[in-house]
Write a protein that holds these residues in place. Structure first.
Motif, PDB file in Angstrom:
ATOM      1  N   GLY A  43       0.929  -1.098   0.057  1.00 42.20           N
ATOM      2  CA  GLY A  43      -0.296  -0.284  -0.270  1.00 42.20           C
ATOM      3  C   GLY A  43       0.957   1.376   0.378  1.00 42.20           C
ATOM      4  O   GLY A  43       1.840   1.331  -0.200  1.00 42.20           O
ATOM      5  N   SER A  58      -4.193   1.463  -4.999  1.00 46.68           N
ATOM      6  CA  SER A  58      -4.951   2.063  -4.061  1.00 46.68           C
ATOM      7  C   SER A  58      -6.275   1.659  -3.362  1.00 46.68           C
ATOM      8  O   SER A  58      -7.247   2.677  -2.614  1.00 46.68           O
ATOM      9  CB  SER A  58      -5.345   3.561  -3.874  1.00 46.68           C
ATOM     10  N   ASP A  61      -8.118   1.686   0.373  1.00 44.35           N
ATOM     11  CA  ASP A  61      -5.994   1.605   0.833  1.00 44.35           C
ATOM     12  C   ASP A  61      -6.419   3.335   0.803  1.00 44.35           C
ATOM     13  O   ASP A  61      -5.533   3.637   0.294  1.00 44.35           O
ATOM     14  CB  ASP A  61      -5.317   0.833   0.205  1.00 44.35           C
ATOM     15  N   THR A  91      -4.302   3.935   2.951  1.00 51.01           N
ATOM     16  CA  THR A  91      -2.628   4.530   3.158  1.00 51.01           C
ATOM     17  C   THR A  91      -1.853   5.332   1.744  1.00 51.01           C
ATOM     18  O   THR A  91      -0.289   5.596   2.090  1.00 51.01           O
ATOM     19  CB  THR A  91      -2.124   2.945   3.511  1.00 51.01           C
ATOM     20  N   VAL A  92      -2.600   4.828   0.974  1.00 56.36           N
ATOM     21  CA  VAL A  92      -2.541   5.227  -0.041  1.00 56.36           C
ATOM     22  C   VAL A  92      -3.032   7.076  -0.291  1.00 56.36           C
ATOM     23  O   VAL A  92      -4.100   6.680  -1.177  1.00 56.36           O
ATOM     24  CB  VAL A  92      -2.396   4.542  -2.025  1.00 56.36           C
TER      25      VAL A  92
END
Length: 532
Positions: free
Chosen positions: A39, A88, A107, A109-110
């Protein structure tokens, strides 16, 4: 039963070389898959966890029934682009409360889960799979909306995302949104257009415009909670159907929603099936490193179908295309597999008849690709290769039974179309690490360009620069080789993933189970005009 024999010798140097080459390709692809799994990187993941949040794949894992598989789709999306591998987002098919569902998960974290052009393509492909197979769709949402620097490539086509949700609902296919954090701007329409929406207390934020935008647009001062917090949507706006205490609680509620759908598959699950008689692991050593070298696809079929039991159709006619009937994980199927690479008129006519028969019997079709295309040359043109190739493509295009495609080796030219490539809407399409796909192989393509350039120079009475020609050929070959790689094609979502050959039977079994959620019905005479 007509069980397929094998002539494969796992102790031979040839097999060992092929196996080693395949394992090297798998290792290289594993490294690319690891980028998607990472990620936004370890620091972003730790920062996310410190906020008391689960990672995207952890959310998916808690949503799924214990000890059930998850068929991840398009994991290499955006490979080779300026965006992170994986785009992502996590998408796939898994079992929730006993029901096969399509799952999409941002996601965060992206770039905060922001959607770039490849995120959009990946989400739209997931919706397409949900619609075609009548699979309930669960969106695990945490996204800041469009990646603003990419808005020119996201905003206009992005409307299809919300269109799809309404069309799924109109078709009676359930849609569920679980909001874990921000769902901002256009992203607010994901929970807004889903049949069921679950939000997490003090975590979910859903608004068309956040406090800064509201201040800029209206001058109003507001805070996240009063503008779009979970409690407000649960108590005041009514957008939230359920207010969860935390993320695990939200996923528990999502499982309960699915359990209460009263959802039924169109076809019952088949009884347990016998595994192939030949070791699945031997699939590693079948495809040659040089794709110009033919191989017998029966060796592949023998290692993926139930009990290696295969009834071949027209085995003596059109021998470079193997066709026949089998079962895979208990599901009856028809199989088309390229043998010697080239498709001639006989193979094309054989395929058209076989596809019609499968449609008469309501049987899904599995296409195993290793083709350089339809045969060229004056003899074959005079023999009608165009109309016979068109007959095969006509049959594929108008067949209504589900198609599953696996690119094992070459998949070039119109042969890619005739074997149900991406443009012909297979329900699922996967590639092996050994696969290559393009208009033609790199050497023939570079050679054609060289011949045309040489003829042009001769027509103009100019000397031909042999050194420049060699440089051009090398450049073109390198470009085509790079653009034919499975990772390159998978990055553009021309397939649903690059898989380890040893997983082929499992992947196809999961796909067959998913497609039988919807009715499997063949075309009854609904084909275009066959030119005879």
């Amino acid at each position: 039963m007509p069980r397929l024999p094998t002539s494969l010798d796992p102790a031979s140097p040839e097999y060992t070389a092929r196996r080693t080459a395949m394992l090297d390709k798998i290792a290289a692809l594993d490294a690319e898959h690891a980028k998607a799994l990472a990620g936004g990187g370890e620091s972003a993941a730790e920062r996310h966890r410190r906020r008391g949040k689960l990672l995207a794949r952890e959310r998916v894992e808690l949503l799924l029934d214990p000890d059930t598989p998850f068929l991840e789709l398009s994991p290499l999306a955006a490979w080779g682009s300026d965006y992170p591998v994986g785009a992502s987002m996590v998408t796939g098919v898994g079992v929730v409360s006993g029901v096969e569902c399509v799952i999409t998960a941002n996601d965060p974290t992206v770039r905060g889960g922001a959607s770039n052009p490849w995120t959009l393509k990946k989400a739209l492909r997931a919706h397409e799979i949900a619609r075609a197979n009548r699979l309930p769709c669960i969106s695990l949402v945490e996204s800041g909306g469009a990646d603003l620097p990419s808005q020119k490539d996201v905003f206009i086509p992005g409307g299809a995302l919300f269109r799809d949700l309404t069309r799924l609902s109109a078709a009676g296919i359930p849609t569920v949104a679980v909001v874990f954090g921000n769902s901002t701007a256009g992203g607010a329409y994901v929970p807004g257009m889903s049949d069921h929406t679950i939000m997490v207390k003090e975590r979910s934020k859903v608004f068309l415009g956040g406090p800064p935008l509201v201040r800029m647009a209206t001058g109003e001062e507001s805070d996240d909670e009063s503008l779009g917090g979970a409690e407000m949507h649960a108590r005041t706006s009514g957008l939230a159907d359920c207010l969860a205490l935390d993320e695990p609680d939200a996923l528990r509620h999502a499982r309960r929603v699915i359990a209460r759908l009263n959802w039924r598959k169109a076809h019952p699950d088949p009884p347990p099936a016998q595994p192939p008689e030949h070791p699945v692991g031997e699939l590693l050593g079948i495809v040659p490193e040089d794709l110009k070298t033919p191989f017998d696809p029966r060796e592949v079929i023998a290692r993926i179908v139930d009990a290696s039991d295969f009834d071949e159709f027209k085995p003596l006619y059109g021998a470079s295309l193997v066709t026949g009937w089998a079962a895979l994980h208990g599901y009856p199927v028809g199989v088309l597999a390229n043998a010697q690479g080239v498709l001639f008129s006989a193979e094309s006519q054989k395929a058209a008849q076989f596809i019609q028969l499968a449609n008469q019997r309501d049987l899904p079709l599995i296409f195993l690709h290793n083709t350089t295309g339809y045969m060229v040359g004056s003899r074959y043109e005079q023999g009608g290769i165009i109309k016979h190739g068109a007959m095969m493509i006509n049959a594929v295009a108008n067949s209504t039974v589900p198609h599953l495609s696996v690119l094992m080796g070459a998949s070039y030219g119109a042969g890619h179309y005739g074997m149900c490539g991406r443009a012909y809407d297979p329900r699922f399409l996967f590639a092996w690490p050994s696969a290559r796909s393009a208009v033609m192989g790199s050497q023939p393509l570079a050679g054609v360009l060289s011949i045309v350039a040489r003829a042009s120079a001769a027509a103009k009475g100019r000397p031909y620069d042999e050194e420049a020609d060699a440089g051009l050929r090398a450049m073109v070959e390198a470009q085509i080789d790079a653009e034919s790689l499975p990772a390159f094609l998978s990055g553009r979502l021309y397939d649903d993933g690059v898989i380890d050959p040893r997983d082929t039977r499992t992947v196809l079994g999961l796909c067959l189970s998913a497609i039988h959620t919807a009715p499997v019905e063949g075309a009854r005479g609904g084909f275009g005009v066959f030119r005879m």
